[in-house]
Design a protein around this motif. Structure first.
Motif, PDB file in Angstrom:
ATOM      1  N   ARG A  77       1.164   4.442  -2.876  1.00  0.00           N
ATOM      2  CA  ARG A  77       0.684   5.671  -3.123  1.00  0.00           C
ATOM      3  C   ARG A  77       1.636   6.517  -3.483  1.00  0.00           C
ATOM      4  O   ARG A  77       1.205   7.718  -4.228  1.00  0.00           O
TER       5      ARG A  77
ATOM      6  N   GLU B 107       0.909  -1.017   0.395  1.00  0.00           N
ATOM      7  CA  GLU B 107      -0.348   0.240   0.005  1.00  0.00           C
ATOM      8  C   GLU B 107       1.115   1.039   0.022  1.00  0.00           C
ATOM      9  O   GLU B 107       0.809   2.689  -0.345  1.00  0.00           O
TER      10      GLU B 107
ATOM     11  N   TYR C 136      -1.846   5.368  -6.079  1.00  0.00           N
ATOM     12  CA  TYR C 136      -3.270   4.473  -6.194  1.00  0.00           C
ATOM     13  C   TYR C 136      -2.906   4.291  -4.713  1.00  0.00           C
ATOM     14  O   TYR C 136      -2.220   3.296  -4.042  1.00  0.00           O
ATOM     15  N   SER C 137      -4.239   3.744  -4.209  1.00  0.00           N
ATOM     16  CA  SER C 137      -4.074   3.456  -2.471  1.00  0.00           C
ATOM     17  C   SER C 137      -5.278   1.872  -3.096  1.00  0.00           C
ATOM     18  O   SER C 137      -6.571   2.003  -3.261  1.00  0.00           O
TER      19      SER C 137
ATOM     20  N   GLY D  18      -6.920   0.993  -0.716  1.00  0.00           N
ATOM     21  CA  GLY D  18      -7.928   1.007   0.787  1.00  0.00           C
ATOM     22  C   GLY D  18      -8.956  -0.118   1.758  1.00  0.00           C
ATOM     23  O   GLY D  18      -8.344  -1.627   0.941  1.00  0.00           O
TER      24      GLY D  18
END
Length: 187
Positions: free
Chosen positions: A34, A30, A39-40, A42
Motif C-alpha cells: 500500500r 500488505e 496496491y492492496s 484486500g
C-alpha cells in the motif's frame, strides 16, 4: 492419555505459531504494497482475524497444561497443600463452566451460520461457518482437556495425592518458573 493430550495441544500451538507468522508476513506485505505501490491485496485483515481467533482457541489447552494461565495467588501461597489442591479444583471447575458457556454460544453461532449460509460482508465473502467451525473445535478441545484434568485431579484429591495435583494444575512456584526459563534459554 495425558501424553496424547499434550501432543495434540503442542502440535496445535506449533501450527498456530506458523499461521500467526504467516499472518504477520501477509500484514507486513500488505502495508508495504500500500505504501510503495498503492496496491492492496484486500482481505488480509479479515484472514488475520480468523487466524487469531482460531489460534487463541487452539492454544488455550497448551497454556492450561503448561500451567501458564494467569491466576491471582495472593492467598493461595499462604494455604496448606490440601487447601491449595481444593482451590485448584475450584478454579478448574469455574474455568470449565465459563468455557462450556463459551463453547455453547460458539456452537450455536456456527450452526446458525451454516443453516443460513452466512458469508462475511467483505470482498472475500468467506463462508463464515468454516472459520467458526475451527474456532469452535478449539474451544471444544479446551473444554475436553479441562474435563479430563478436573476428573484426574478430583481422583487425586480423594486419594490424598496433593503433590500430583500441584504438578498437574497448581500455580507454578518461583523455582519452577526459573527452571522453565533456563530450559527455554538452552533450547
Amino acid at each position: 492419555m495425558l501424553s496424547l493430550i499434550h501432543a495434540i495441544s503442542r502440535g496445535s500451538v506449533w501450527i498456530t505459531g506458523a499461521l500467526l507468522l504467516l499472518s504477520a508476513v501477509l500484514v507486513g506485505s500488505e502495508v508495504l504494497m500500500r505504501n510503495f505501490f498503492h496496491y492492496s491485496f484486500g482481505g488480509v485483515d479479515e484472514i488475520s482475524s480468523y487466524i487469531f481467533a482460531i489460534g487463541v482457541a487452539w492454544s488455550l489447552a497448551f497454556t492450561l497444561l503448561s500451567r501458564a494461565h494467569i491466576r491471582i495467588d495472593l492467598i493461595y501461597g499462604k494455604l496448606g497443600p490440601r487447601w491449595r489442591a481444593a482451590l485448584d479444583i475450584l478454579s478448574l471447575a469455574c474455568l470449565l463452566a465459563v468455557t462450556g458457556l463459551l463453547f455453547q454460544q460458539a456452537l450455536e453461532t456456527t450452526l446458525t451460520s451454516y443453516e443460513i449460509g452466512a458469508r462475511s460482508n467483505t470482498p472475500l465473502g468467506v463462508t463464515l461457518w468454516v472459520p467458526q467451525t475451527l474456532w469452535t473445535a478449539g474451544l471444544g478441545f479446551f473444554a475436553l482437556v479441562q474435563l479430563y484434568l478436573l476428573v484426574s485431579i478430583v481422583r487425586l484429591f480423594i486419594a490424598n495425592n496433593v503433590r500430583q495435583i500441584t504438578a498437574l494444575s497448581g500455580v507454578k512456584s518461583m523455582d519452577e518458573e526459573i527452571e522453565d526459563e533456563i530450559d527455554e534459554a538452552k533450547a
